[in-house]
Scaffold this active site. Structure first.
Site, PDB file in Angstrom:
ATOM      1  N   LYS A  10       0.870  -1.188   0.000  1.00  0.00           N
ATOM      2  CA  LYS A  10       0.000   0.000   0.000  1.00  0.00           C
ATOM      3  C   LYS A  10       0.904   1.234   0.000  1.00  0.00           C
ATOM      4  CE  LYS A  10      -4.403   1.262   2.034  1.00  0.00           C
ATOM      5  NZ  LYS A  10      -5.526   0.820   2.849  1.00  0.00           N
ATOM      6  N   GLU A  42     -19.884  -6.108   9.216  1.00  0.00           N
ATOM      7  CA  GLU A  42     -20.881  -5.358   9.996  1.00  0.00           C
ATOM      8  C   GLU A  42     -21.948  -6.270  10.593  1.00  0.00           C
ATOM      9  OE1 GLU A  42     -19.747  -4.360   6.989  1.00  0.00           O
ATOM     10  OE2 GLU A  42     -18.791  -2.439   7.422  1.00  0.00           O
ATOM     11  N   ARG A  79     -25.687  -2.528   6.424  1.00  0.00           N
ATOM     12  CA  ARG A  79     -25.301  -3.925   6.193  1.00  0.00           C
ATOM     13  C   ARG A  79     -25.755  -4.852   7.326  1.00  0.00           C
ATOM     14  NH1 ARG A  79     -20.779  -4.928   2.493  1.00  0.00           N
ATOM     15  NH2 ARG A  79     -21.595  -3.921   0.645  1.00  0.00           N
TER      16      ARG A  79
END
Ligand SMILES: Cc1ncc(C[n+]2csc(CCOP(=O)(O)OP(=O)(O)O)c2C)c(N)n1
Length: 648
Positions: A289, A380, A408
Site C-alpha cells: 500500500k 458489519e 449492512r
C-alpha cells in the site's frame, strides 16, 4: 523517489499517447509498459496532491491497473473493483485524466467508480465486498447472451473479510462461471487487517518463502555450521503452514499465487494465461500500500486518504492567518474520549468496530483497553450479532459503526438485538451528509430505518457536549439504544467532564418565539436558531427521535400554529415523519413542514455544499417557517382552534 508530493505536472509522453488513442495501451511492449506504470504513478501523485482523496490503495495497484487494461479489451471486458477507493489510476487510464483535478468536488469526478461517469466503471461501488457477486452476475449475463467477454473482479484482503464476498466465492465455486478474481493482498485494511484470514494469507506467503528457501538453500546450509540446525528447527516451527490457496481450492476455485503484484511482466503473463482459462480463477497478488511514495509505504494508515497540499503561504501571510482559537473536537473524538472514560468506571464495557478503528476515534481505547476492544474486520453483520451475544451474558457492548455501514447489519439489528431487547449501544458515526465520499457514504437513512424498530431508543445530539451526555444516557438505558452524530467537528460548546445523563425522551426549548415552532433533531440547531431569529419562531432541541417528548409536543402544539421539523436524514420516514405520525395519533390538525434530505441521492461535494444541495441551510428553514406564517395569515387555525379541530 521523493518524500514530497509533486506540485508540478510531470512529463508523461506515454500517458499522452494512450490518452490520444487508447488502443495503443494493448500494443505496448514490456519496457513501454514499465515506463507507462512509472508515468501513471507520477501523475497520480501529482493529482492527489492537488485534490486530496484516497491515496495509498491507488499507488498499490498501479502495475495491476496497467496490466489489466493491457491484457483485457476494456470496457468490453469487465473490470469490477471492490470498494473502488483504489481506482484513481484506472480513471486516469480511461479518459478522465483531464478531470482528475475535480476529484470529489461538486460536479467533478467521483472518488469511486460510478456507472454514470464512464463505461469503464462497470459497477458502482463505495461499500466493500460486492465485487465477486457483481462480477459473477456479469459473467453469467455474458454466458446467457453468448458473449465472449472476460470478467475480472479485484478485491483487497480487507474487503474479502466481508461475509458477502465469501457467499459469492462459495456460489461461484459451485456454479463455475468463467471469471477471474484478483486478490490484492497488501496486509492492510484502512488499519492493520485483522482476523484469521489475514493470518492465513500471511501463512501462504511464509510457506512460499519457506518452500523456496528449503529447496534453494538446503545445500548451502548443510555446509554452514549451526545453520542447518536452525533451519531444521524453523521447519518444525513451520509445520502448521498451509499449502498456497487450499481454502480457495476447497471452495472450487483454481488458485494461482502468491505473486509479486509490482512485477509487471509476470503479472501481464499470468493475467494473459488466467483470462484464457475456463471456470472460476483466483490470482493472489501481494502489493505494498502506498507503493512508490516512501512516506505512504512507511505509514499506510496515515496515507489511506490525504488532504490536498495547500500552496505555501509567505511568512507574513501565514502569521496573519494563524488561527487564534482552538478547534472544536471532532465528534469521533468526543466518542473516543467518552468510551475511555466510561470503560474506566464500568468493567462490563466492551467496544466493537467493523474495521473502522481510526475513523471511529477508537485508537486510544484500543491501546488502553486492548482486552476489551474487538475489531471484527469488514463484517458489519457479525459486529452487530457479536454485540448481541455479549449482551446476553453480562457484558455491555458498544458497537461503533458508520450510519451507512450499519445498513449492512440491519436484519441483525432487528432480529438479534431489538427483538430480544438486548442491551447493546450503537454509536452511529457519519450520520447525515458526509461530503466528498458522496452518495455511497452519506448517513441519510438511519433515523428512518431505526425508528420503525420496536424497543429502540434513538438520540440525536445537537452539539458535542450533548453528544457526550446522550452517549451516557444511551449507554445507561437498559435495552437497545442508538445515538447518531455527524462527520466533522462540533461547534465549540464547553464539554462537561462528568459522565452525566439527560432524561430519555425529553427535549428542551432553546428559543422562545411565537406562531411557529421549529422542532430540531440533531446538529442543524445553529441553522434552526438563525432561521428562528429571522422569523421570531420558537426552537426546541428535541434530543430524541424515539421516544418523542409527548408532553413538550403537546405544549408546543397548543401554543403555536405551525411546526417545522429539521433533521439531517431522509424526510421519508425520518424524525419529521415521527412528529406527523404523532399529530395523527393525537387527532390534532396542525400545519407541518419537514426540512430534511429529499427523496434523491445527494452527490459528492464538500460537506457544506452537500447540505446546501439537500436544502438544509438556514435559508431553507426560513422559507419553511415563512410559508407557514403566510399560510397562517390566510387560513391557519389559531392554537385553540387547532386543539379543537380534531379528526372525525
Ligand atoms: C461495507 C464497508 N465497510 C467499511 C468500509 C470502509 N472501508 C473503505 S476501504 C476499507 C479497507 C479496505 O481494505 P482492502 O480491501 O484491503 O483495500 P486496501 O485499502 O488495503 O487496498 C474499509 C474498511 C467500506 N467501504 N464498506
Amino acid at each position: 523517489m521523493d518524500q514530497q508530493l509533486p506540485i508540478t505536472r510531470p512529463v508523461t509522453p506515454l500517458l499522452d499517447r494512450v490518452e490520444q488513442e487508447r488502443s495503443v495501451l494493448q500494443t505496448l511492449d514490456a519496457n513501454e509498459l514499465l515506463a507507462l506504470a512509472d508515468e501513471l504513478r507520477q501523475f497520480l501523485l501529482y493529482c492527489v496532491s492537488g485534490t486530496g482523496g484516497h491515496f495509498g490503495a491507488g499507488l498499490g495497484v498501479v502495475e495491476l491497473t496497467v496490466a489489466l487494461h493491457h491484457v483485457l479489451t476494456t470496457p468490453r471486458d469487465r473490470i469490477v473493483w471492490d470498494v473502488g477507493h483504489q481506482t484513481y489510476p484506472h480513471k486516469i487510464l480511461t479518459g478522465r485524466r483531464d478531470r482528475m483535478h475535480t476529484m470529489r468536488q461538486q460536479g467533478g469526478l467521483s472518488g469511486f467508480p460510478k456507472r454514470s461517469e464512464s463505461d469503464f466503471d462497470t459497477f458502482g461501488v463505495g461499500h466493500s465486498s460486492t465485487s465477486v457477486s457483481a462480477a459473477m452476475g456479469m459473467a453469467i449475463a455474458a454466458q446467457q447472451q453468448g458473449l465472449d467477454r472476460k470478467v475480472v473482479a479485484v478485491i483487497g484482503d480487507g474487503a474479502i473479510t466481508g461475509g458477502m464476498a465469501f457467499e459469492a466465492l462459495a456460489h461461484a465455486g459451485h456454479a463455475r462461471p468463467n471469471m477471474l478474481v484478483v486478490l490484492n493482498d497488501n496486509q492492510m485494511s484502512i488499519g492493520h487487517n485483522t482476523g484469521g484470514l489475514a493470518t492465513y494469507f500471511a501463512k501462504i506467503w511464509a510457506s512460499r518463502t519457506y518452500i523456496a528457501l528449503r529447496e534453494g538453500s538446503k545445500k548451502i546450509l548443510q555446509n554452514v555450521r549451526g545453520a542447518w540446525d536452525l533451519a531444521k528447527r524453523t521447519e518444525e516451527h513451520m509445520k502448521g503452514m498451509v499449502a498456497p490457496g487450499t481454502l480457495f481450492e476447497e471452495l472450487g476455485w483454481h488458485y494461482i499465487g502468491p505473486l509479486d503484484g509490482h512485477d509487471l511482466p509476470t503479472l501481464v503473463q499470468t493475467l494473459k494465461t488466467m483470462t484464457q482459462l475456463t471456470g472460476p480463477q483466483l490470482l493472489h497478488i501481494r502489493t505494498t500500500k502506498g507503493k512508490g511514495f516512501p512516506p505512504a509505504e512507511a505509514d499506510p494508515i496515515g496515507f489511506h486518504a490525504i488532504n490536498k497540499i495547500e500552496p505555501p503561504k509567505d511568512a507574513e501571510e501565514s502569521v496573519a492567518a494563524a488561527p487564534t482559537t482552538t478547534k472544536a473536537p471532532k465528534y469521533q473524538d468526543v466518542f473516543g474520549q467518552w468510551l475511555c472514560d466510561m470503560a474506566a468506571i464500568d468493567p462490563r464495557l466492551v467496544a466493537i468496530t467493523p474495521a473502522m478503528c481510526e475513523g471511529s476515534g477508537m485508537v486510544n481505547f484500543a491501546r488502553k483497553f486492548s482486552d476489551r476492544f474487538y475489531d471484527v474486520a469488514i463484517a458489519e453483520q457479525h459486529a452487530v450479532t457479536l454485540g448481541a451475544g455479549m449482551a446476553c451474558d453480562g457484558l455491555k457492548p458498544v458497537v461503533a459503526i458508520y450510519s451507512t455501514f450499519l445498513q449492512r447489519g440491519y436484519d441483525q439489528l432487528i432480529h438479534d438485538v431489538a427483538l430480544q431487547k438486548l442491551d447493546v449501544t450503537f454509536a452511529i458515526d457519519r450520520a447525515g451528509l458526509v461530503g466528498q465520499d458522496g452518495a455511497t457514504h452519506h448517513g441519510a437513512f438511519d433515523l428512518s430505518y431505526l425508528r420503525c424498530i420496536p424497543n429502540m431508543v434513538i438520540a440525536c445530539p445537537s452539539d458535542e457536549n450533548e453528544c457526550r451526555l446522550l452517549l451516557t444516557s444511551a449507554y445507561r438505558h437498559e435495552g437497545p439504544a442508538a445515538i447518531r452524530y455527524p462527520r466533522g467537528e462540533g461547534i465549540g460548546t464547553p464539554m462537561v467532564a462528568e459522565l452525566d445523563t439527560l432524561p430519555v425522551g425529553k427535549g428542551i426549548v432553546v428559543r422562545e418565539g411565537s406562531d411557529v415552532v421549529v422542532l430540531n433533531f440533531g446538529v442543524l440547531l445553529p441553522e434552526a436558531i438563525s432561521a428562528a431569529e429571522q422569523t421570531n419562531a420558537t426552537v426546541v432541541d428535541m434530543r430524541w427521535v424515539k421516544p418523542l417528548d409527548d408532553a413538550l409536543l403537546s405544549e408546543m402544539v397548543q401554543s403555536h400554529r405551525g411546526i417545522v421539523t429539521i433533521e439531517e436524514n431522509a424526510v421519508a420516514g425520518g424524525a419529521g415523519s415521527a412528529v406527523s405520525e404523532w399529530l395523527h395519533q393525537q387527532d390534532v390538525v396542525c400545519p407541518i413542514k419537514h426540512v430534511g434530505i429529499p427523496d434523491r441521492f445527494i452527490d459528492h461535494a464538500s460537506q457544506g455544499e452537500t447540505r446546501i444541495d439537500a436544502g438544509l441551510a438556514a435559508k431553507d428553514i426560513v422559507m419553511a417557517i415563512k410559508s407557514l406564517q403566510s399560510a397562517e395569515e390566510n387560513a391557519l387555525p389559531t392554537p385553540d382552534e387547532s386543539k379543537d379541530k380534531r379528526h372525525g
